[in-house]
Design a protein around this motif. Structure first.
Motif, PDB file in Angstrom:
ATOM      1  N   LYS A   4       0.838  -1.215   0.000  1.00 43.94           N
ATOM      2  CA  LYS A   4       0.000   0.000   0.000  1.00 43.94           C
ATOM      3  C   LYS A   4       0.867   1.256   0.000  1.00 43.94           C
ATOM      4  CE  LYS A   4      -2.067  -1.097   3.839  1.00 43.94           C
ATOM      5  NZ  LYS A   4      -1.265  -2.309   4.094  1.00 43.94           N
ATOM      6  N   SER A   5       1.846   1.285   0.897  1.00 42.78           N
ATOM      7  CA  SER A   5       2.699   2.484   0.960  1.00 42.78           C
ATOM      8  C   SER A   5       3.521   2.631  -0.312  1.00 42.78           C
ATOM      9  CB  SER A   5       3.610   2.425   2.191  1.00 42.78           C
ATOM     10  OG  SER A   5       2.828   2.388   3.363  1.00 42.78           O
ATOM     11  N   GLU A   6       4.020   1.506  -0.827  1.00 43.59           N
ATOM     12  CA  GLU A   6       4.762   1.533  -2.098  1.00 43.59           C
ATOM     13  C   GLU A   6       3.904   2.147  -3.203  1.00 43.59           C
ATOM     14  OE1 GLU A   6       7.561  -2.443  -2.150  1.00 43.59           O
ATOM     15  OE2 GLU A   6       5.781  -2.457  -3.383  1.00 43.59           O
ATOM     16  N   LEU A  39      -2.400  10.370   1.846  1.00 41.42           N
ATOM     17  CA  LEU A  39      -2.499  10.100   3.284  1.00 41.42           C
ATOM     18  C   LEU A  39      -2.285   8.604   3.502  1.00 41.42           C
ATOM     19  CD1 LEU A  39      -3.248  11.285   6.084  1.00 41.42           C
ATOM     20  CD2 LEU A  39      -5.643  10.995   5.462  1.00 41.42           C
ATOM     21  N   ASP A  40      -1.324   8.252   4.350  1.00 42.69           N
ATOM     22  CA  ASP A  40      -1.037   6.834   4.612  1.00 42.69           C
ATOM     23  C   ASP A  40      -1.628   6.431   5.971  1.00 42.69           C
ATOM     24  OD1 ASP A  40      -0.068   4.345   4.028  1.00 42.69           O
ATOM     25  OD2 ASP A  40       2.052   4.816   4.355  1.00 42.69           O
ATOM     26  N   GLU A  41      -1.848   5.151   6.162  1.00 47.91           N
ATOM     27  CA  GLU A  41      -2.363   4.604   7.430  1.00 47.91           C
ATOM     28  C   GLU A  41      -3.697   5.247   7.819  1.00 47.91           C
ATOM     29  OE1 GLU A  41      -0.760   2.086   8.382  1.00 47.91           O
ATOM     30  OE2 GLU A  41       1.407   2.374   8.278  1.00 47.91           O
ATOM     31  N   VAL A  42      -4.604   5.361   6.864  1.00 50.28           N
ATOM     32  CA  VAL A  42      -5.871   6.058   7.141  1.00 50.28           C
ATOM     33  C   VAL A  42      -6.770   5.283   8.102  1.00 50.28           C
ATOM     34  CG1 VAL A  42      -5.957   7.410   5.024  1.00 50.28           C
ATOM     35  CG2 VAL A  42      -7.009   5.176   5.065  1.00 50.28           C
TER      36      VAL A  42
HETATM   37 MG    MG Z   1       2.260   0.921   4.732  1.00 45.09          MG
END
Ligand code: MG
Ligand code: ADP
Length: 210
Positions: A25-27, A97-100
């Protein structure tokens, strides 16, 4: 003759990237933000201040890719403050936005508000907890998004595509910060939801290691 511009006005777009831990996801968020910058779009990126052990000023993937980010408490009011103070919102085209999963449910109307202001909003987060329950605002955001990318990881038991986040061990703590080695990706066949009889009512905030 085909009429042009029927009902056309500037609207943005809501993109949701989801899946279990280690699914990329972060990638994927970093990839999209980098491409937006190549297209000379102005990017603002945020992450919640929950696990700061690795990077204070960037989102980072397990494969060590990074993108600059502002760290904020996981509150949509705070995100609003960051974006609207000094009219910063007018200097931004794309908001990442990460880790929502750690944000409150007010993020749902706020994300749509940003879309109606013409912004491209790209959100990444876990869809389910280690107890296999819907995680925070993510399922609603998936329902409302223009596009949902649901990624799978690789099951650490058999190598099949993994849609679950397995919590390892029997930690009694509900919030475990930066828990490298405490979670792994698992397929349906090898996932066993973590259930603590005494605390199952409160299971909602397992903290992930990025
Ligand atoms: Mg991540
Ligand atoms: P997420 O944000 O979804 O937790 P990341 O983008 O941080 O995922 O990391 C994805 C990367 O994690 C992969 O490209 C790979 O290098 C690494 N990785 C480690 N364990 C796994 C796994 N079980 N399945 C897939 N990728 C894994």
């Amino acid at each position: 003759m085909q009429p042009t511009n029927i009902g056309r006005h500037e609207v943005g777009r809501l993109e949701m990237i989801t899946g279990p831990m280690f699914s990329g996801k972060s990638e994927e968020l970093i990839r999209r933000l980098k491409r937006a910058r190549i297209a000379r779009q102005r990017v603002a990126c945020f992450k919640p201040d929950i696990d700061l052990r690795y990077h204070r000023t960037a989102i980072a993937s397990h494969s060590s890719q990074t993108h600059d980010a502002d760290t904020i408490p996981p509150s949509s009011d705070r995100l609003r403050e960051e974006l609207f103070t000094n009219n910063k919102i007018h200097e931004v085209d794309v908001i990442g936005l990460d880790e929502v999963q750690f944000f409150d449910h007010h993020l749902i109307p706020f994300a749509l508000e940003l879309v109606h202001l013409g912004k491209r909003v790209i959100l990444a987060g876990l869809d389910t907890t280690f107890a296999n329950e819907p995680f925070g605002p993510v399922p609603n955001l998936m329902a409302l998004a223009d596009e949902v990318t649901k990624l799978s990881a690789v099951c650490m038991t058999c190598g099949a595509p993994a849609i679950h986040t397995q919590r390892l061990g029997q930690s009694q703590e509900l919030v475990v910060v930066g828990a490298a080695g405490l979670y792994e990706a698992r397929c349906r066949a090898h996932f066993q939801p973590y259930i603590d009889e005494h605390q199952s009512e409160q299971l909602e905030l397992p903290t992930v290691s990025r």
